[in-house]
Write a protein that holds these residues in place. Structure first.
Motif, PDB file in Angstrom:
ATOM      1  N   ARG A 192      52.759  20.751  15.471  1.00 20.12           N
ATOM      2  CA  ARG A 192      51.348  20.548  15.761  1.00 20.12           C
ATOM      3  C   ARG A 192      51.125  21.110  17.168  1.00 20.12           C
ATOM      4  N   GLU A 193      50.054  21.854  17.376  1.00 19.33           N
ATOM      5  CA  GLU A 193      49.841  22.501  18.670  1.00 19.33           C
ATOM      6  C   GLU A 193      49.902  21.491  19.817  1.00 19.33           C
ATOM      7  N   ASN A 194      50.621  21.881  20.875  1.00 18.36           N
ATOM      8  CA  ASN A 194      50.729  21.066  22.077  1.00 18.36           C
ATOM      9  C   ASN A 194      51.010  21.991  23.266  1.00 18.36           C
ATOM     10  N   PRO A 195      50.970  21.487  24.481  1.00 20.63           N
ATOM     11  CA  PRO A 195      51.099  22.362  25.659  1.00 20.63           C
ATOM     12  C   PRO A 195      52.486  22.940  25.895  1.00 20.63           C
ATOM     13  N   ASP A 196      53.519  22.427  25.243  1.00 23.90           N
ATOM     14  CA  ASP A 196      54.878  22.870  25.533  1.00 23.90           C
ATOM     15  C   ASP A 196      55.105  24.298  25.033  1.00 23.90           C
ATOM     16  N   PRO A 197      55.561  25.220  25.893  1.00 24.17           N
ATOM     17  CA  PRO A 197      55.733  26.618  25.478  1.00 24.17           C
ATOM     18  C   PRO A 197      56.825  26.818  24.433  1.00 24.17           C
ATOM     19  N   PRO A 237      44.071  10.484  14.257  1.00 29.84           N
ATOM     20  CA  PRO A 237      43.190  11.469  14.908  1.00 29.84           C
ATOM     21  C   PRO A 237      43.956  12.682  15.436  1.00 29.84           C
ATOM     22  N   TRP A 238      45.124  12.441  15.980  1.00 29.34           N
ATOM     23  CA  TRP A 238      45.958  13.534  16.501  1.00 29.34           C
ATOM     24  C   TRP A 238      46.399  14.475  15.386  1.00 29.34           C
ATOM     25  N   VAL A 239      46.777  13.902  14.243  1.00 34.12           N
ATOM     26  CA  VAL A 239      47.198  14.713  13.095  1.00 34.12           C
ATOM     27  C   VAL A 239      46.029  15.537  12.568  1.00 34.12           C
ATOM     28  N   GLU A 240      44.885  14.900  12.397  1.00 32.03           N
ATOM     29  CA  GLU A 240      43.730  15.612  11.840  1.00 32.03           C
ATOM     30  C   GLU A 240      43.277  16.744  12.762  1.00 32.03           C
ATOM     31  N   GLN A 241      43.275  16.492  14.046  1.00 32.23           N
ATOM     32  CA  GLN A 241      42.900  17.549  14.984  1.00 32.23           C
ATOM     33  C   GLN A 241      43.880  18.716  14.899  1.00 32.23           C
ATOM     34  N   GLY A 242      45.166  18.404  14.709  1.00 32.16           N
ATOM     35  CA  GLY A 242      46.165  19.455  14.559  1.00 32.16           C
ATOM     36  C   GLY A 242      45.903  20.322  13.340  1.00 32.16           C
ATOM     37  N   ILE A 243      45.512  19.703  12.235  1.00 26.98           N
ATOM     38  CA  ILE A 243      45.180  20.459  11.024  1.00 26.98           C
ATOM     39  C   ILE A 243      43.957  21.341  11.272  1.00 26.98           C
ATOM     40  N   GLN A 244      42.974  20.805  11.941  1.00 31.73           N
ATOM     41  CA  GLN A 244      41.773  21.586  12.247  1.00 31.73           C
ATOM     42  C   GLN A 244      42.125  22.826  13.073  1.00 31.73           C
TER      43      GLN A 244
END
Length: 360
Positions: A192-197, A237-244
């Motif tokens: 899931r998208e996150n800031p870690d490169p 909410p974190w999961v759903e935002q990741g899917i979006q």
């Protein structure tokens, strides 16, 4: 006319013999062709609608068969069989077992083994940045998969260097080209998208979505497994935002949402304030709840049940993965019309979980 037809037949037959087929088995299997020529064609289970995949890990073939027998809804199984290695002769280490493949096919399931990189940044760069090593790796993997009559592969390369982003897309493109003549599927896991490169920025999700058959979003590890960040493994909410976010790059009919069959128990020392998390399967959590007589409370922020208790000078906190949270995750799959679900890893869940999944 009669003689012309005979000559035409001879010429046609000769031309057919001279043409090679890209879908022939590798040379290693030619000794079996005569023996297999009289056998009935093997029927590979077909997936016509939703994919429900479960990973098998940390066990034997017997364990994997038992884990994978939990539900007919589970139509793809992914044993943790393949991984990269520095050895040029054997760049792919394999634990493939024909017994499991035969059992899965007889049970109406496809087999897409996990192919991992052991989270080794340097080794991954060593292989996928080099065209010769990349192709040799792919050829070795293809030959193993053909030998064991495997239906697809789940590529789980994590913790890669950002400089390898394009290399990874090309690796998957070449892998798909090598497996396509055999009708084998290629799926790729992404975080899931996150800031870690290294754990997120290394994926060109749009590029991977174009060359792979399916993309699996690992919808867990919101807490990153430590660092003092106490919280849910995967709040809704974190999961759903990741899917979006992922759907901006990959079509919904190519996306699988991976759900956790585990959680973490966070333990905080009430004197020092120091905390650590311990990974638990869902069955283990149920035992803790029963042993301490805990009452589940709904957390509206994470949209999960939550329990906590004090033992000595320690505070224990658990955000639960149960039939309630799984139902909400399946709702996300339906809402965005995703291709299906995956579960890490089967064998840790309670029976109620499969009742929920099977109802969708």
């Amino acid at each position: 006319m009669k003689y012309s037809m005979i000559i035409l037949s001879i010429v046609t037959f000769a031309l057919l013999l001279s043409c090679g087929s890209p879908a022939q088995r590798p040379p290693a299997d030619t000794s079996r062709l005569k023996q297999e020529s009289t056998a009935k064609p093997k029927l590979i289970p077909k997936i016509t609608n939703r994919i429900v995949m479960g990973w098998n890990a940390f066990g034997t073939t017997e364990t994997y068969i038992k884990q994978s027998s939990v539900s007919k809804t589970l139509n793809v199984v992914s044993p943790r069989w393949f991984k990269l290695d520095y050895n040029y002769k054997h760049l792919v280490i394999s634990e493939a077992d024909a017994r499991f493949v035969k059992w899965a096919h007889n049970s109406g399931k496809q087999v897409w083994p996990l192919f991992g990189n052991s989270f080794d940044t340097k080794m991954t760069d060593f292989i996928i940045s080099n065209p010769i090593k990349s192709q040799k790796t792919i050829n070795q993997l293809r030959d193993i998969m053909v030998k064991y009559e495997i239906d697809g592969v789940n590529v789980d390369f994590e913790n890669m260097d950002v400089k390898n982003k394009a290399h990874f897309v090309n690796f998957i493109r070449l892998l798909k080209a090598a497996l396509q003549p055999y009708g084998m599927q290629v799926t790729v896991d992404v975080t899931r998208e996150n800031p870690d490169p290294n754990w997120s920025g290394c994926y060109d999700r749009r590029g991977l979505g174009k060359v792979a058959d399916f993309i699996v979003m690992m919808g867990y590890n919101e807490d990153l497994g430590g660092g003092g960040h106490i919280g849910s493994v995967a709040s809704l909410p974190w999961v759903e935002q990741g899917i979006q976010l992922l759907l901006k790059d990959v079509p919904a009919n190519k996306v699988l949402l991976a759900i956790p069959f585990y959680t973490r128990e966070w333990v905080t020392d009430l004197n020092s304030g120091k905390a650590y998390g311990t990974e638990l399967g869902l069955v283990d959590v149920d035992k803790i709840i029963a042993n301490y007589g805990l009452i589940k409370k709904w957390d509206p922020t994470t949209k999960q049940n939550y329990v906590e208790y004090i033992k000595g000078i320690e505070r224990h906190q658990i955000w639960l993965e149960d039939e309630n949270s799984v139902k909400l995750r399946m709702d996300i799959i339906n809402k965005y019309k995703l291709k299906g679900a995956a579960a890490w890893w089967i064998g840790q869940e309670t029976p109620e979980i499969w009742q929920v999944i099977s109802s969708f």
